[in-house]
Design an enzyme around this catalytic site. Structure first.
Site, mmCIF file in Angstrom:
data_model
loop_
_atom_site.group_PDB
_atom_site.id
_atom_site.type_symbol
_atom_site.label_atom_id
_atom_site.label_comp_id
_atom_site.label_asym_id
_atom_site.label_seq_id
_atom_site.Cartn_x
_atom_site.Cartn_y
_atom_site.Cartn_z
ATOM 1 C CB SER A 172 -43.236 19.261 -106.713
ATOM 2 O OG SER A 172 -44.256 18.629 -105.460
ATOM 3 C CD GLU A 283 -36.704 14.921 -104.601
ATOM 4 O OE1 GLU A 283 -36.111 15.231 -105.849
ATOM 5 O OE2 GLU A 283 -37.769 15.832 -104.231
ATOM 6 C CG HIS A 314 -40.356 17.465 -103.366
ATOM 7 N ND1 HIS A 314 -40.376 16.794 -103.718
ATOM 8 C CD2 HIS A 314 -41.444 18.261 -102.915
ATOM 9 C CE1 HIS A 314 -40.902 16.719 -104.921
ATOM 10 N NE2 HIS A 314 -42.118 18.008 -104.425
#
Length: 608
Positions: A172, A283, A314
């Site tokens: 991330s 995501e 995510h």
């Protein structure tokens, strides 16, 4: 004789000279002198296991200490002269200040146990994007790029057997930062991986999304980071725009689709989607930006390995998976084997490993370390000698042992297994030259020599001092040592032996300068006296305390002699109510019911 094995009797047989030498050996937690202005320096080293350490590093750029944890290479112990490549692992947006997410929320420690790289895990940096911010915000001065590229690497190369062959991977926010660090610093990285990173930061709506994320994770303002959207710093930190700077770097990128995968909880309302709506949206955003980034690289004819999963949101389980999937490529780029040691355990060590199956797989063959034959396993080490037998050492106790110098240190070899203590709180392991005690509150601490003998006589952890809270340390200006415990320290010198100082008397001793004061080292433990008072004797005097008078020192000399002639605290003057202080032509000290003045060496006792 100590009840904790043969170690104490051996210490007594060896005598005072050996005890003194032992007391002056290195400590487990290693503090470094205060950093010089403008100089990055390691201030503290704490061993968390035999191959995991926490470094406290002073960053001049951020003017603050930064914790950096390291997972040391597989062959760190077995090849003490070897150096290893670095793998830098960057955390996500909500990075915490206690531990990096790669060990807290994923199993980087277990995965890298048999890999020959030094894994570097910076701790903290919430919403920082591991970049240099234009201005301080929310109480932080973020200069992470300077720290990670200029301040930290030279220290690891100098002190921690790390080469200039480097890789970086992140998830991330950390995935975006990994690409930026590699692109903005050509030649710094051989390998870079982004797992669910945002690899276009200037496209329509992306600055606003990053700004919202920063506000949500800690209340940070992205304008303080890179200025207003559309400004030059946003373009300077966009992996898409830096793509041409990544030529020659081995790259791996990945993202899921946002659909519910094997590690997601499916939504009850919308088929195929997860109930983690935020994870789904992030995501999808990562997938789109990653695809755009890969398309740009393809136009530039720059190779990249892209892994697009058909499902997944995510969340950490997918990033843990991608860490493992990308490793063969990373290993090739860093010039190391993929891991998996060719070893087996036999003989006495093999017998221990078979019983203590929690040790896991072997990482090395047997090797010599000082007087011992040693073998490393995923979760600890086994030490063997004909005299002591084979014993495993692991966890925090194993870290303290390694940090202290292991088999070549004054501790020598283990003489028994780690075991729990009767209070249900602490754990202990004995060695030829001492012991290591651990509790969750105090950590793992080495205690040995005269200090251990004195602690033994006071009842070990069940006595008035409780558990040790730090390793022994030299007293800075005089020849002696001190070790801290939960309820006070033990002081040692060859002339005075070992004695404890505690409570209000310890506070007063500290105010005066401890052993550097005119009092010197303690010569006796604290003792009770009248009216619930206490006193401790020192080389140069005593400290007295009572509930009504407080704690005050009485130095050896005319004042003390005159007070003694009156009967000390039992006489007409009572307890002291001040330290000795200068007056015209001499010195004076006040007591509960009078004072003593000394002029020309002659004391005058004044009652009230």
């Amino acid at each position: 004789m100590s009840k904790r094995g043969v170690a104490a009797s051996l210490r007594r047989i060896l005598g005072l000279a050996a005890v003194t030498a032992a007391l002056l050996a290195p400590t487990v937690v290693v503090p470094v002198a205060q950093s010089q202005p403008g100089v990055a320096e390691i201030q503290r080293v704490e061993w968390l296991s035999d191959r995991r350490v926490a470094l406290t590093v002073h960053s001049p750029a951020m003017n603050t200490p930064i914790q950096v944890q390291m997972l040391l290479a597989r062959d760190w112990n077995s090849h003490p002269d070897a150096k290893f490549p670095m793998m830098l692992m960057l955390d996500g947006l909500r990075a915490m200040d206690d531990e990096n997410g790669w060990t807290k929320d994923a199993d980087a420690e277990g995965f890298y146990a048999d890999k020959n790289v030094n894994v570097v895990l910076p701790v903290g940096g919430q919403s920082s994007w591991y970049t240099d911010w234009l201005s301080p915000d929310n109480g932080r001065t973020y200069k992470w790029e300077t720290f990670l590229t200029k301040e930290l690497p030279p220290l690891l190369e100098r002190d921690w057997r790390t080469t200039d062959v480097r890789g970086v991977e992140g998830l991330s926010m950390g995935g975006t930062a990994a690409m930026n660090l590699a692109g903005r610093n050509p030649g710094l990285m051989k390998f870079v991986a982004s797992y669910s990173g945002l690899l276009t930061t200037t496209t329509l709506g992306m600055p606003q999304a990053i700004g919202f994320a920063n506000k949500d994770a800690g209340g940070f303002d992205a304008v303080a980071m890179w200025g207003p959207p559309g400004g030059p710093e946003w373009a300077a930190h966009d992996p898409y725009l830096l793509a041409d700077q990544l030529k020659g770097v081995s790259m791996y990128v990945s993202s899921g689709s946002g659909l519910a995968g094997t590690h997601d909880h499916a939504s009850a309302d919308v088929p195929l989607l997860s109930d983690n709506w935020a994870g789904t949206g992030l995501e999808i955003l990562s997938r789109l930006s990653t695809q755009n980034f890969v398309a740009k690289l393809e136009k530039l004819a720059i190779p990249v390995q892209a892994s697009y999963r058909p499902a997944g949101t995510h969340t950490w389980p997918y990033w843990d998976f991608e860490m493992r999937q990308s490793w063969p490529q990373a290993a090739k780029a860093l010039g190391v084997d993929e891991g998996g040691a060719e070893c087996g355990a036999g003989g006495a060590i093999g017998g221990v490993a078979q019983v203590a199956n929690w040790l896991g797989n072997c990482l090395t063959g047997e090797y010599h370390s000082g007087p011992a034959i040693v073998q490393d396993f995923a979760n600890g080490r086994v030490f063997f000698s004909p005299a002591t037998g084979a014993h495993p050492v692991s966890g925090r106790i194993g870290g303290a042992y390694t940090g202290f110098g292991g088999a070549s240190s004054p501790l020598g070899l283990p003489t028994g297994e780690e075991r729990g203590l009767p209070d249900g709180r602490g754990r202990l392991q004995t060695f030829e030259g001492g012991s290591i005690y651990w509790t969750p509150q105090t950590g793992a601490q080495v205690i040995r020599g005269a200090l251990l003998d004195a602690w033994d006589k006071q009842g070990f952890e069940g006595g008035p001092l409780g558990y040790p809270t730090a390793a022994e340390a030299r007293t800075p200006s005089r020849d002696g040592a001190v070790q801290s415990f939960e309820h006070g320290p033990l002081f040692y010198s060859a002339a005075t032996g070992v004695h404890r100082v505690q409570g209000f008397i310890l506070d007063k001793y500290g105010q005066l300068g401890f052993e550097n004061s005119p009092l010197g080292f303690p010569v006796a433990d604290e003792a009770p006296i009248k009216d619930f008072g206490h006193f401790s004797r020192f080389e140069g005097g005593s400290i007295y305390w009572s509930p009504l008078s407080g704690a005050w020192s009485v130095r050896n000399g005319p004042v003390s002699d005159a007070w003694a002639a009156q009967g000390f605290e039992n006489g007409r003057l009572g307890y002291p109510t001040s330290d000795e202080f200068p007056v015209a032509g001499g010195v004076q000290q006040n007591f509960q019911t009078g004072f003593i003045v000394v002029r020309d060496g002659k004391p005058e006792v004044h009652g009230v």
